[in-house]
Design a protein around this motif. Sequence first.
Motif, PDB file in Angstrom:
ATOM      1  N   ASN A 124      10.366  -1.892  -4.270  1.00  0.00           N
ATOM      2  CA  ASN A 124      10.174  -2.922  -3.246  1.00  0.00           C
ATOM      3  C   ASN A 124      10.025  -2.297  -1.867  1.00  0.00           C
ATOM      4  O   ASN A 124       9.204  -2.746  -1.062  1.00  0.00           O
ATOM      5  N   ARG A 125      10.802  -1.266  -1.575  1.00  0.00           N
ATOM      6  CA  ARG A 125      10.697  -0.584  -0.283  1.00  0.00           C
ATOM      7  C   ARG A 125       9.319   0.048  -0.133  1.00  0.00           C
ATOM      8  O   ARG A 125       8.674  -0.067   0.906  1.00  0.00           O
ATOM      9  N   ARG A 126       8.843   0.700  -1.197  1.00  0.00           N
ATOM     10  CA  ARG A 126       7.517   1.327  -1.157  1.00  0.00           C
ATOM     11  C   ARG A 126       6.423   0.296  -0.928  1.00  0.00           C
ATOM     12  O   ARG A 126       5.507   0.492  -0.123  1.00  0.00           O
ATOM     13  N   SER A 127       6.494  -0.828  -1.661  1.00  0.00           N
ATOM     14  CA  SER A 127       5.491  -1.880  -1.498  1.00  0.00           C
ATOM     15  C   SER A 127       5.557  -2.471  -0.094  1.00  0.00           C
ATOM     16  O   SER A 127       4.519  -2.759   0.513  1.00  0.00           O
ATOM     17  N   GLU A 128       6.759  -2.663   0.426  1.00  0.00           N
ATOM     18  CA  GLU A 128       6.906  -3.188   1.783  1.00  0.00           C
ATOM     19  C   GLU A 128       6.288  -2.229   2.801  1.00  0.00           C
ATOM     20  O   GLU A 128       5.554  -2.652   3.701  1.00  0.00           O
ATOM     21  N   ASP A 129       6.564  -0.928   2.653  1.00  0.00           N
ATOM     22  CA  ASP A 129       5.974   0.068   3.550  1.00  0.00           C
ATOM     23  C   ASP A 129       4.456   0.064   3.459  1.00  0.00           C
ATOM     24  O   ASP A 129       3.755   0.146   4.468  1.00  0.00           O
ATOM     25  N   LEU A 130       3.945  -0.035   2.244  1.00  0.00           N
ATOM     26  CA  LEU A 130       2.497  -0.053   2.033  1.00  0.00           C
ATOM     27  C   LEU A 130       1.873  -1.287   2.675  1.00  0.00           C
ATOM     28  O   LEU A 130       0.848  -1.190   3.368  1.00  0.00           O
ATOM     29  N   CYS A 131       2.475  -2.448   2.483  1.00  0.00           N
ATOM     30  CA  CYS A 131       1.944  -3.679   3.087  1.00  0.00           C
ATOM     31  C   CYS A 131       2.013  -3.609   4.609  1.00  0.00           C
ATOM     32  O   CYS A 131       1.087  -4.052   5.292  1.00  0.00           O
ATOM     33  N   ARG A 132       3.081  -3.040   5.145  1.00  0.00           N
ATOM     34  CA  ARG A 132       3.194  -2.885   6.593  1.00  0.00           C
ATOM     35  C   ARG A 132       2.078  -1.967   7.105  1.00  0.00           C
ATOM     36  O   ARG A 132       1.440  -2.256   8.110  1.00  0.00           O
ATOM     37  N   HIS A 133       1.823  -0.877   6.387  1.00  0.00           N
ATOM     38  CA  HIS A 133       0.765   0.058   6.778  1.00  0.00           C
ATOM     39  C   HIS A 133      -0.608  -0.616   6.726  1.00  0.00           C
ATOM     40  O   HIS A 133      -1.430  -0.448   7.627  1.00  0.00           O
TER      41      HIS A 133
END
Length: 142
Positions: A91-100
């Motif tokens: 979830n953290r990785r996906s959140e970072d990716l979506c933020r990017h």
Amino acid sequence: VLSRERTALLRSRPVEIEACTAEKSDLIGRLSAAERRRAEVVNRLALHVGRPAAEVTLSLLAQSAPEPQSDQLRRARSQLIGLMARIREENRRSEDLCRHIGELLRAAYGVVKGLAANGFVYQRGGRLERARLHGKLVCDEI
């Protein structure tokens, strides 16, 4: 599902992202049903052991259970802790990716907005000319 969703996000494949989202929604529904059943079992166990439901944990049950159930409960607890850590990380990785992705979209919008503004066109040789068309030319070669 989370791993496939991240791959689809990286490759900008909306159809795959949508499929992963639908699959996650189904899983969330199934997990919600399992959570309701778990809460019912914990409430029954709490009555049986004479403790509040919030205190009935796998650790507590493993301490009072006979072997081999005690060992199985400890193993289940360890597996659940590992699984939750993995889900949090995904979830953290996906959140970072979506933020990017959001930052990239904002930057691209800024570029497009800048190109649409009236202003000067930079010509080869350093000359500045008033733009008849909207936009700016930084370099005429790639």
